[in-house]
Design an enzyme around this catalytic site. Structure first.
Site, PDB file in Angstrom:
ATOM      1  CE1 TYR A 173      20.516  68.636  27.698  1.00 26.50           C
ATOM      2  CE2 TYR A 173      18.775  68.291  29.313  1.00 26.50           C
ATOM      3  CZ  TYR A 173      19.767  67.793  28.498  1.00 26.50           C
ATOM      4  OH  TYR A 173      20.015  66.433  28.481  1.00 26.50           O
ATOM      5  CE  LYS A 177      19.469  66.509  25.054  1.00 28.92           C
ATOM      6  NZ  LYS A 177      20.417  65.755  24.202  1.00 28.92           N
TER       7      LYS A 177
HETATM    8  P1  NAP Z   1      28.713  64.404  29.584  1.00 26.64           P
HETATM    9  O1  NAP Z   1      29.352  63.428  30.515  1.00 26.64           O
HETATM   10  O2  NAP Z   1      28.928  65.853  29.794  1.00 26.64           O
HETATM   11  O3  NAP Z   1      29.137  63.987  28.099  1.00 26.64           O
HETATM   12  C1  NAP Z   1      28.782  64.780  26.997  1.00 26.64           C
HETATM   13  C2  NAP Z   1      29.635  64.359  25.827  1.00 26.64           C
HETATM   14  O4  NAP Z   1      29.285  65.175  24.691  1.00 26.64           O
HETATM   15  C3  NAP Z   1      31.143  64.583  26.064  1.00 26.64           C
HETATM   16  O5  NAP Z   1      31.861  63.550  25.451  1.00 26.64           O
HETATM   17  C4  NAP Z   1      31.389  65.897  25.360  1.00 26.64           C
HETATM   18  O6  NAP Z   1      32.731  66.079  24.941  1.00 26.64           O
HETATM   19  C5  NAP Z   1      30.498  65.697  24.151  1.00 26.64           C
HETATM   20  N1  NAP Z   1      30.290  66.927  23.401  1.00 26.64           N
HETATM   21  C6  NAP Z   1      29.837  68.126  23.824  1.00 26.64           C
HETATM   22  N2  NAP Z   1      29.847  69.004  22.812  1.00 26.64           N
HETATM   23  C7  NAP Z   1      30.311  68.335  21.716  1.00 26.64           C
HETATM   24  C8  NAP Z   1      30.554  68.682  20.369  1.00 26.64           C
HETATM   25  N3  NAP Z   1      30.361  69.929  19.909  1.00 26.64           N
HETATM   26  N4  NAP Z   1      31.014  67.734  19.529  1.00 26.64           N
HETATM   27  C9  NAP Z   1      31.225  66.477  19.950  1.00 26.64           C
HETATM   28  N5  NAP Z   1      31.064  66.087  21.227  1.00 26.64           N
HETATM   29  C10 NAP Z   1      30.592  67.013  22.092  1.00 26.64           C
HETATM   30  O7  NAP Z   1      27.127  64.219  29.569  1.00 26.64           O
HETATM   31  P2  NAP Z   1      26.179  62.933  29.498  1.00 26.64           P
HETATM   32  O8  NAP Z   1      25.259  63.033  30.636  1.00 26.64           O
HETATM   33  O9  NAP Z   1      26.963  61.684  29.280  1.00 26.64           O
HETATM   34  O10 NAP Z   1      25.337  63.295  28.188  1.00 26.64           O
HETATM   35  C11 NAP Z   1      25.218  62.445  27.065  1.00 26.64           C
HETATM   36  C12 NAP Z   1      23.868  62.709  26.406  1.00 26.64           C
HETATM   37  O11 NAP Z   1      22.820  62.299  27.312  1.00 26.64           O
HETATM   38  C13 NAP Z   1      23.588  64.181  26.107  1.00 26.64           C
HETATM   39  O12 NAP Z   1      22.959  64.295  24.848  1.00 26.64           O
HETATM   40  C14 NAP Z   1      22.646  64.602  27.204  1.00 26.64           C
HETATM   41  O13 NAP Z   1      21.827  65.689  26.844  1.00 26.64           O
HETATM   42  C15 NAP Z   1      21.845  63.321  27.392  1.00 26.64           C
HETATM   43  N6  NAP Z   1      21.125  63.209  28.666  1.00 26.64           N
HETATM   44  C16 NAP Z   1      21.812  63.154  29.834  1.00 26.64           C
HETATM   45  C17 NAP Z   1      21.126  63.037  31.022  1.00 26.64           C
HETATM   46  C18 NAP Z   1      21.826  62.964  32.363  1.00 26.64           C
HETATM   47  O14 NAP Z   1      21.122  62.959  33.406  1.00 26.64           O
HETATM   48  N7  NAP Z   1      23.163  62.878  32.405  1.00 26.64           N
HETATM   49  C19 NAP Z   1      19.714  62.966  31.037  1.00 26.64           C
HETATM   50  C20 NAP Z   1      19.049  63.021  29.811  1.00 26.64           C
HETATM   51  C21 NAP Z   1      19.772  63.131  28.638  1.00 26.64           C
HETATM   52  P3  NAP Z   1      33.824  66.892  25.843  1.00 26.64           P
HETATM   53  O15 NAP Z   1      34.395  65.905  26.815  1.00 26.64           O
HETATM   54  O16 NAP Z   1      34.809  67.364  24.816  1.00 26.64           O
HETATM   55  O17 NAP Z   1      33.094  68.012  26.516  1.00 26.64           O
END
Ligand code: NAP
Length: 249
Positions: A173, A177
């Site tokens: 991961y 990034k």
């Molecule tokens: P999440 O709740 O798992 O949501 C991820 C989203 O991405 C879901 O809607 C998922 O869809 C979608 N997705 C995954 N693969 C995809 C694809 N091939 N095409 C289109 N959509 C896809 O995670 P989150 O924490 O909200 O993450 C959102 C962003 O924030 C990510 O880029 C993550 O790396 C970043 N981020 C998160 C954190 C954290 O602590 N949570 C920290 C830093 C950065 P499905 O429902 O179909 O799986």
């Protein structure tokens, strides 16, 4: 041109993306709720309200991306903001614990297939989506691209013995990034002097499915910096930031 500004948020059916989509509708945008499963996107759009519309979009599927761009042009005639939020941190079978997800990233044993899958979504998916949406963004009065990255992708922080991200030993991961940050800088340079800004943001450690809800920030907090940059007209380009300010690359 349609008078209402239009934003596309990828992966907006849940988590931080859902919150970004919701926040942008409250700021007057028509928001396209990108979702790889249309049904999930429709449910999310319904929960957000009348300004939200589901858009089938799998960022790893070129046909899905092309169809999404076509639909935006046909049904909404404009795109002002693209938030590349869709992302994955783990590519193994569903149901893994947080500890199993962390262990999967160990450099000496990580699966190459998992690495390819994560890069496919977090890096190549972003490039392909930007390329498809650029013709629409170029026609916007002020176009904004916001890439949702992470401080774990910061090589400066990863190399700092006093910073907490140093403790994360991961070759799946985090490098995805880091690559996304490089992609952000490359697009920002190419688009310098045009109507489009390109920036990366980190939401902070946010409680979502991605980390089995171990994060300590709410999705409202996690969405904040992406929403700020999405709303900014005449703002900076080629930056990486979080709620506290600039994050080093
Ligand atoms: P999440 O709740 O798992 O949501 C991820 C989203 O991405 C879901 O809607 C998922 O869809 C979608 N997705 C995954 N693969 C995809 C694809 N091939 N095409 C289109 N959509 C896809 O995670 P989150 O924490 O909200 O993450 C959102 C962003 O924030 C990510 O880029 C993550 O790396 C970043 N981020 C998160 C954190 C954290 O602590 N949570 C920290 C830093 C950065 P499905 O429902 O179909 O799986």
């Amino acid at each position: 041109m349609n008078n209402t500004k239009v934003a596309l948020v990828t992966g907006a059916n849940k988590g931080i993306g859902f919150q970004i989509a919701q926040d942008l509708t409250t700021r007057g945008f028509t928001v396209l709720v990108g979702s790889r499963r249309l049904g999930s996107g429709q449910e999310a759009a319904q929960r957000i309200g009348a300004r939200a519309h589901a858009l089938q979009l799998d960022v790893t599927d070129p046909r899905s991306i092309a169809a999404a761009a076509e639909r935006i042009r046909g049904d909404f005639q404009r795109l002002d903001v693209l938030v590349n939020n869709a992302g994955i941190a783990y590519a193994g079978p569903p149901g893994a614990s947080f500890e199993e997800k962390i262990a999967a990233g160990r450099p000496s044993t990580a699966s190459m297939d998992h690495m390819r899958a994560i890069f496919e979504t977090n890096v190549f998916g972003v490039i392909a989506t930007i390329q498809a949406m650029l013709p629409l963004l170029r026609q916007a009065p002020v176009g904004r691209i916001v890439n949702v990255s992470s401080t774990v992708g910061s090589l400066t922080l990863q190399s700092d013995p006093s910073h907490p991200v140093r403790a994360i030993i991961d070759t799946l991961y985090s490098p995805s990034k880091t690559a996304l940050n490089a992609v952000t800088v490359a697009f920002a340079k190419e688009l310098q002097g045009t109507n489009i800004t390109v920036n990366a943001v980190c939401p902070g450690f946010t409680a979502t499915d991605l980390n089995n809800f171990r994060g300590h920030r709410s999705v409202e907090e996690g969405a904040r910096e992406a929403v700020r940059l999405a709303l900014l007209e005449g703002g900076p380009t080629g930056t990486f930031s979080n709620d506290d300010g600039i994050v080093p690359w």
